[in-house]
Enzyme design. Sequence first.
Site, PDB file in Angstrom:
ATOM      1  CB  CYS A 219      28.977 -11.539  23.105  1.00 41.02           C
ATOM      2  SG  CYS A 219      28.916  -9.907  22.377  1.00 41.02           S
TER       3      CYS A 219
ATOM      4  CG  HIS B 108      26.497 -11.695  26.183  1.00 37.68           C
ATOM      5  ND1 HIS B 108      27.449 -10.831  26.692  1.00 37.68           N
ATOM      6  CD2 HIS B 108      26.046 -11.126  25.032  1.00 37.68           C
ATOM      7  CE1 HIS B 108      27.568  -9.810  25.878  1.00 37.68           C
ATOM      8  NE2 HIS B 108      26.728  -9.956  24.866  1.00 37.68           N
TER       9      HIS B 108
ATOM     10  CG  ASN C 105      27.042  -6.199  24.760  1.00 40.72           C
ATOM     11  OD1 ASN C 105      27.973  -6.870  25.196  1.00 40.72           O
ATOM     12  ND2 ASN C 105      26.421  -6.484  23.626  1.00 40.72           N
TER      13      ASN C 105
HETATM   14  O1  UT7 Z   1      25.367  -8.720  21.895  1.00 36.21           O
HETATM   15  C1  UT7 Z   1      25.397  -8.515  20.511  1.00 36.21           C
HETATM   16  C2  UT7 Z   1      25.386  -7.032  20.163  1.00 36.21           C
HETATM   17  N1  UT7 Z   1      24.100  -6.479  20.382  1.00 36.21           N
HETATM   18  C3  UT7 Z   1      23.260  -6.258  19.387  1.00 36.21           C
HETATM   19  O2  UT7 Z   1      23.554  -6.531  18.242  1.00 36.21           O
HETATM   20  C4  UT7 Z   1      21.951  -5.587  19.729  1.00 36.21           C
HETATM   21  C5  UT7 Z   1      20.745  -6.456  19.569  1.00 36.21           C
HETATM   22  N2  UT7 Z   1      19.624  -5.603  19.301  1.00 36.21           N
HETATM   23  C6  UT7 Z   1      19.082  -4.784  20.246  1.00 36.21           C
HETATM   24  O3  UT7 Z   1      19.438  -4.815  21.391  1.00 36.21           O
HETATM   25  C7  UT7 Z   1      17.967  -3.875  19.808  1.00 36.21           C
HETATM   26  O4  UT7 Z   1      17.548  -4.231  18.497  1.00 36.21           O
HETATM   27  C8  UT7 Z   1      18.368  -2.354  19.843  1.00 36.21           C
HETATM   28  C9  UT7 Z   1      18.516  -1.898  21.278  1.00 36.21           C
HETATM   29  C10 UT7 Z   1      19.683  -2.144  19.096  1.00 36.21           C
HETATM   30  C11 UT7 Z   1      17.291  -1.513  19.176  1.00 36.21           C
HETATM   31  O5  UT7 Z   1      16.041  -1.728  19.829  1.00 36.21           O
HETATM   32  P1  UT7 Z   1      14.718  -1.964  18.969  1.00 36.21           P
HETATM   33  O6  UT7 Z   1      13.611  -2.100  19.918  1.00 36.21           O
HETATM   34  O7  UT7 Z   1      15.001  -3.122  18.038  1.00 36.21           O
HETATM   35  O8  UT7 Z   1      14.564  -0.592  18.193  1.00 36.21           O
HETATM   36  P2  UT7 Z   1      14.501  -0.338  16.628  1.00 36.21           P
HETATM   37  O9  UT7 Z   1      15.852  -0.525  16.011  1.00 36.21           O
HETATM   38  O10 UT7 Z   1      13.354  -1.094  16.053  1.00 36.21           O
HETATM   39  O11 UT7 Z   1      14.151   1.187  16.606  1.00 36.21           O
HETATM   40  C12 UT7 Z   1      12.856   1.675  16.997  1.00 36.21           C
HETATM   41  C13 UT7 Z   1      12.845   3.164  16.846  1.00 36.21           C
HETATM   42  C14 UT7 Z   1      13.310   3.652  15.474  1.00 36.21           C
HETATM   43  O12 UT7 Z   1      12.556   4.787  15.137  1.00 36.21           O
HETATM   44  P3  UT7 Z   1      11.309   4.665  14.119  1.00 36.21           P
HETATM   45  O13 UT7 Z   1      11.866   4.118  12.850  1.00 36.21           O
HETATM   46  O14 UT7 Z   1      10.330   3.758  14.787  1.00 36.21           O
HETATM   47  O15 UT7 Z   1      10.834   6.087  14.030  1.00 36.21           O
HETATM   48  C15 UT7 Z   1      14.730   4.047  15.715  1.00 36.21           C
HETATM   49  O16 UT7 Z   1      15.180   5.034  14.815  1.00 36.21           O
HETATM   50  O17 UT7 Z   1      13.730   3.757  17.804  1.00 36.21           O
HETATM   51  C16 UT7 Z   1      14.658   4.608  17.120  1.00 36.21           C
HETATM   52  N3  UT7 Z   1      15.913   4.551  17.841  1.00 36.21           N
HETATM   53  C17 UT7 Z   1      16.181   5.343  18.891  1.00 36.21           C
HETATM   54  N4  UT7 Z   1      15.465   6.306  19.501  1.00 36.21           N
HETATM   55  C18 UT7 Z   1      16.018   6.925  20.562  1.00 36.21           C
HETATM   56  C19 UT7 Z   1      16.977   3.744  17.614  1.00 36.21           C
HETATM   57  N5  UT7 Z   1      17.942   4.000  18.515  1.00 36.21           N
HETATM   58  C20 UT7 Z   1      17.477   4.985  19.322  1.00 36.21           C
HETATM   59  C21 UT7 Z   1      18.014   5.666  20.421  1.00 36.21           C
HETATM   60  N6  UT7 Z   1      17.251   6.612  21.014  1.00 36.21           N
HETATM   61  N7  UT7 Z   1      19.231   5.390  20.911  1.00 36.21           N
END
Ligand code: UT7
Length: 333
Positions: free
Chosen positions: A120, A260, A290
Site C-alpha cells: 500500500c 492511504h 482499500n
Molecule cells: O492496508 C493494510 C490492509 N488492511 C488491514 O490489514 C486491515 C487493518 N485492520 C482493520 O481494518 C480491522 O482490524 C478490521 C476491519 C479487519 C477488523 O475490525 P476490528 O474492529 O478489528 O474487528 P475484530 O477483528 O476485532 O472483530 C470483532 C468482531 C469479531 O467477533 P467476536 O469475536 O467479537 O464475536 C469478528 O468475528 O467482529 C467479527 N467480524 C465480523 N462481523 C461481521 C469480523 N469481520 C466481520 C464482518 N462482519 N465482516
Amino acid sequence: MTKSTKEIRKVSIVGTGAYLPEKVLTNHDLEKMVDTSDEWITKRTGIKERRIVDNGLATSDLATQAALRAIEDAGVSPKDVDLIITSTITPDTLFPSTSCYVQEKIGATGAGAFDVLAACAGFVYALSIGQCYVSSGAADTALIIGAECLSKITDYTDRTSCILFGDGAGAAVIQKSKGRHEILATYLGADGSQAGILTLPAGGSKMPTSYQTIDERMHFIKFRGKEVFKLAINTLTDLINDTIEKCGLTVDDVDLFIPHQSNFRIIEATMEKLGVPMEKAYFNIDRYGNTSSASVPIAIDEVSKSGRLKAGDIVLLAAFGGGLTWSSSVIRW
Ligand code: UT7
C-alpha cells in the site's frame, strides 16, 4: 530509454489520471456472500462499496486507462514517456512486469519499464524513484502508476478480509518542475521483521503454488487485522510528524493530508493523534475500499480535478502497508 545523468532538477506532477472499473460490489452484495452486515462494515471500516474488475481483465488494463488519462492531462504524447514505474501487488504475471504490458498498450516505445513492490506504500515509493530519475536528468517524462486487481487475491469466503478490498488504478506524469505541483520531499521506510502480519503466502519461491496451497487458500491475502490496525495508526502518526519536521513545517502548515485508504477508523485515529481536524484529511474509502497501491494516486487525481486546492497549498501524502512499508511525500500545489 533512460539517459545518462545531467543536473539536479526540481520535479513536478504535471498530469494525473485514475480508472475505476464500473462494476460495484456493495456491502449489501457482501451480505449475500458471507455472514456480515452493511452496518458492521460501515461502522468498522467506513466502506460502503468497492469496484471490482471484470474476469477477463488484468492490472495492466486498469493501469493503462489511468496512464492514458494522466498523459492526456499532462498534454504529452505516450512517445514522450521515457520511464514507466508501476506499483502493484497484483501484477498481470510475476514476470514480465506490469509496466512492460502498459508500455506496449500505451505505445511508449522504448521507455524503461519496471515494477515496484511496496504494497500500500508502493505508489509513493515509485514516485520517489521517478523523482530521482527526473531530478538527475536520467529521465525527462516519467509515468508513475499505482494499480491493483485485489479482487483476484481476495478470499470471498473470509468475512474478515473480503469486505475491505477493491480494484482500481491511478497514475501521475512527472517532469522537470514548471513551478506548480512540485514534489518537495519523499521519505521511505520499512520493517521486515513484521512481514508475516500482512502477506500473500503462496505463489512465490518460498511457497510455490501447489494443490496443497490452493486447498489451504494460501493464494489469498492473509493478515492479522488488529495488529495491522494498531501499527498503521502509530506508524502513520510518526511518519507524518517526522515528515513535517524534516521539511521545516508544522502540522498547521499542511492544507490537505492524503493518507492511504485502508480503514476510515485508521485515518480518523491518526488525525486525532496529530490534532488535525478531519476536514483536512481526504478520504474516498466509502466508495472504493482499500485499493492498496492505487489508493493514493486515485485520491490525488480526485483532489486535482475537484479544484479543492489553490496554488501554493501544501499536500502531504502518507501510506502504510505490508512489508511493513511506509512512505510520505510533500507536494506544493
Ligand atoms: O492496508 C493494510 C490492509 N488492511 C488491514 O490489514 C486491515 C487493518 N485492520 C482493520 O481494518 C480491522 O482490524 C478490521 C476491519 C479487519 C477488523 O475490525 P476490528 O474492529 O478489528 O474487528 P475484530 O477483528 O476485532 O472483530 C470483532 C468482531 C469479531 O467477533 P467476536 O469475536 O467479537 O464475536 C469478528 O468475528 O467482529 C467479527 N467480524 C465480523 N462481523 C461481521 C469480523 N469481520 C466481520 C464482518 N462482519 N465482516
